[in-house]
Design an enzyme around this catalytic site. Structure first.
Site, PDB file in Angstrom:
ATOM      1  N   PRO A 179       0.824  -1.208   0.000  1.00 42.45           N
ATOM      2  CG  PRO A 179      -0.819  -1.588   1.594  1.00 42.45           C
ATOM      3  CD  PRO A 179       0.504  -2.106   1.104  1.00 42.45           C
ATOM      4  CD  GLU A 180       2.372   3.461  -4.538  1.00 42.78           C
ATOM      5  OE1 GLU A 180       2.749   4.637  -4.591  1.00 42.78           O
ATOM      6  OE2 GLU A 180       2.451   2.681  -5.500  1.00 42.78           O
TER       7      GLU A 180
ATOM      8  CE  LYS B 218       5.269   3.105   0.450  1.00 46.88           C
ATOM      9  NZ  LYS B 218       5.966   2.082  -0.344  1.00 46.88           N
TER      10      LYS B 218
ATOM     11  NE  ARG C 283       7.560  -3.748  -5.286  1.00 43.21           N
ATOM     12  CZ  ARG C 283       6.618  -3.012  -4.698  1.00 43.21           C
ATOM     13  NH1 ARG C 283       6.914  -2.246  -3.676  1.00 43.21           N
ATOM     14  NH2 ARG C 283       5.371  -3.044  -5.141  1.00 43.21           N
TER      15      ARG C 283
END
Length: 270
Positions: free
Chosen positions: A2-3, A52, A259
């Protein structure tokens, strides 16, 4: 993962649901049992987010710190909560039954802890870069200073929470495309003029994400008319092998900062 917009959205909802109310806190899984015992029966005074990270503030200065990581998730509801099942790390439910019962369950988070003192949130935040979703007039300049003084690629730096808090893989790919900046360009190669346009655009996109609960980065002129679908919401993210919406070049994918990185080799030249 989640950002930042997800955490700020969660903070708003939990603040609306629980702030000012006495709560029962438990850990059916058992991994948070000691922490739950510390805050159980207290009044939750507010919920905030930075990057975050989520902070649940209780009377007496107690604070629960949550980082969802890759797989963490909150679910919530009104009325009698369901029977606890699986790896349920933390359950919060209102205990002042003169009002409707509200509850929220946490599973899969990499961090769920009660901070040892009221200054705990400040100690966590001190390790992070500026958060575009916090109203901080100096954030733009501080973020630029951190990124511009390094030879590390701007694509890698945008994923470094010590440089910029809350930006994840989707916003990284999309904001660099929107400003035609190669993710491989050294941070010191990003100009002040480029940053002065990128930062407010990032703020606007992330605030829209808080409101809607989703990330939409394509401009109306670059997508079909009508409702924004998942396959029309982004310019480059997870569009490798497809044509660029602007120039038609095939979108590329590589690995950066652990990523998948997506970019247009034509629109985002070094």
């Amino acid at each position: 993962m989640p950002e930042g917009h997800t955490l700020h959205r969660l903070a708003r909802r939990q603040d609306a649901d629980f702030a000012g109310r006495l709560v029962s806190v438990s850990s059916p899984q058992g991994r948070f049992a000691d922490g739950a015992a510390l805050v159980d029966g207290h009044r939750l005074t507010g919920v905030t987010a930075y990057g975050k990270h989520l902070f649940q503030h209780y009377d007496g200065g107690l604070v629960t710190h949550v980082h969802l990581g890759l797989y963490g998730k909150f679910t919530a509801g009104t009325g009698e909560p369901p029977e606890p099942r699986g790896a349920l790390r933390m359950r919060i439910e209102t205990a002042d039954h003169d009002q409707p019962v509200r509850w929220t369950d946490l599973r899969g988070a990499i961090t769920c802890e009660v901070l040892p003192d009221p200054d705990g949130p400040a100690a966590v935040v001190a390790k992070l870069g500026p958060d575009p979703l916090r109203r901080d007039p100096g954030a733009q300049d501080r973020a630029f200073e951190r990124i511009n003084r390094s030879r590390t690629s701007v694509g890698a730096q945008l994923m470094d929470q010590a440089r910029l808090a809350g930006v994840g893989n989707v916003y990284r790919a999309e904001i660099l495309f929107r400003h035609r900046i190669s993710p491989f360009r050294p941070g010191r190669g990003v100009t002040a003029d480029e940053w002065s346009e990128l930062w407010p655009d990032l703020v606007t996109l992330m605030r829209a994400g808080v409101r809607s609960g989703r990330i939409v980065t394509t401009d109306p002129a670059d997508r079909p008319a009508g409702r924004v679908r998942r396959d029309t919401a982004h310019y480059v993210y997870r569009r490798d092998g497809l044509p660029c919406r602007v120039c038609g070049t095939t979108i590329s994918r590589d690995l950066m900062a652990g990523r998948n990185l997506f970019w247009c080799p034509s629109c985002q030249r070094d």
